[in-house]
Design a protein around this motif. Sequence first.
Motif, PDB file in Angstrom:
ATOM      1  N   THR A 157      31.039   0.518 -15.063  1.00 60.33           N
ATOM      2  CA  THR A 157      32.318  -0.140 -15.375  1.00 60.33           C
ATOM      3  C   THR A 157      32.493  -0.269 -16.878  1.00 60.33           C
ATOM      4  O   THR A 157      33.551   0.048 -17.434  1.00 60.33           O
ATOM      5  CB  THR A 157      32.385  -1.524 -14.704  1.00 60.33           C
ATOM      6  N   SER A 259      34.703  -1.243  -8.047  1.00 61.19           N
ATOM      7  CA  SER A 259      35.147  -2.222  -9.042  1.00 61.19           C
ATOM      8  C   SER A 259      36.421  -1.716  -9.699  1.00 61.19           C
ATOM      9  O   SER A 259      36.614  -0.497  -9.857  1.00 61.19           O
ATOM     10  CB  SER A 259      34.065  -2.483 -10.095  1.00 61.19           C
ATOM     11  N   SER A 310      34.765 -11.752  -8.856  1.00 64.10           N
ATOM     12  CA  SER A 310      35.547 -11.399 -10.046  1.00 64.10           C
ATOM     13  C   SER A 310      34.883 -12.031 -11.258  1.00 64.10           C
ATOM     14  O   SER A 310      34.058 -12.936 -11.127  1.00 64.10           O
ATOM     15  CB  SER A 310      36.987 -11.904  -9.909  1.00 64.10           C
ATOM     16  N   MET A 322      37.310  -8.170 -14.325  1.00 70.08           N
ATOM     17  CA  MET A 322      36.974  -7.213 -13.278  1.00 70.08           C
ATOM     18  C   MET A 322      36.946  -7.862 -11.896  1.00 70.08           C
ATOM     19  O   MET A 322      36.727  -9.067 -11.764  1.00 70.08           O
ATOM     20  CB  MET A 322      35.639  -6.534 -13.566  1.00 70.08           C
ATOM     21  N   TYR A 324      35.363  -6.833  -7.842  1.00 66.45           N
ATOM     22  CA  TYR A 324      34.445  -5.904  -7.197  1.00 66.45           C
ATOM     23  C   TYR A 324      34.202  -6.327  -5.754  1.00 66.45           C
ATOM     24  O   TYR A 324      34.360  -7.495  -5.390  1.00 66.45           O
ATOM     25  CB  TYR A 324      33.115  -5.839  -7.951  1.00 66.45           C
TER      26      TYR A 324
END
Length: 426
Positions: A157, A259, A310, A322, A324
Amino acid sequence: MIKKENKRYQESYVEETLDNGLHVVLWQKPDYAKSLFMMATPLGALDMKQKDENGKEYDFPAGIAHFLEHKMFEMEDGDVMDLFSNMGANVNAFTSYTETVYYFSTTADVIQPLHLLLDFVQDLSITKESVEKEKGIIIQELNMYKQMSDQRLLMETFSSLYKHHPLRYDIGGDAESVTSITLEQLKQCYDINYHPGKMILVGVSAQNPEVLLKEIKKNQQAKTFPAGKKVIRMMQEEPYEPARKDFEFQMDVSMPKLSIAYKMRGVEDIYERIKKEWAIRMVLDATFSSLNPDFQKWLDEGIINDFVGSDVDLGKDYGMMMFYSETNKKEAFLAIVKDIVQKIKQEGISESLLEQLKKRYYGQSLRSLNCFDDIAITMVRNYFDQSDFFASMDVLYDITLQDVKDACQMIDVDNFCVIDLLPENK
């Protein structure tokens, strides 16, 4: 020695900067048997390129801060961990993106291990042979982390978000960068980043601060250090767009992991940064956790499972948010996230929910004042950020609904990346 007290939190500590520049903070906890001491330098994984006050630039391979952390545990007198263990103390260390930290804890007498902490951190004893041997150990460690699916998803990521920023590298670097590190680079990096004038020593203990400070001064006065150099972290300009819009890789997992991360700008002012990060974190809790009535429906429909969450992280020159989850329903998950992000920007959260979340996090902050590790690392980071420990806690207490709305406007719905971790051969 200056004493700082806070009536709201009913806590206090003393601090003093010694003649050699080492900043000492001593926090007395009279009712506890445990003691913890932490010594730190602002050298982290982000410090791949530095510049001193004379304009000289230093280029270091990715992972050099972590490599140094490993090598610091070698002393001519023997293995550092064994020496601490013989004193009834546990010692450890870690490297983050922004600092390297060495610490010990004990319920026994602190004087001997305190002197040992100061001695081993302030003496680099390495040889070319030991450096070459360490490379294989660190590469093996990095390969181990690569086999951890959650860790790998996070690193891919970061690599997708950033094109130039050092966050795109693992804290330990990679096999190529670790192999390239030389003895001379390690010594140079140590000399400019481990000077007492750059470091902080934090102690949380039942011991009398005056007695502890006397011992610390005695230790430091017996040593001489060359003049320190002021160095700053240099960063290459980072484009606002993600480095990779979509990325897919395979590992030995039973279910796909996914993600989606949004790239954000950093926030220069430390208190404003803390405020915005708290605000976005509370909005994420309100919309992407069990506080959202739809959350159970997503679970029931198999769009998410227990591996879901998150996060938000804001720095001076970077930012990211982010989401996921493990899921076989990629498109449904992405649709939920994109809908949430749009609503966050347009609506924020209600004032009643904001107050509920503030009380939750404020309670956690108060409880952290009983955790020696939390006190010490927060004090370290406040010192390096040039912020006040108690003022940083007050930021959460004072957040308003308008602050939340302002923070949510930082989110750019167009600059995101999607990372797919798929089962092998599927």
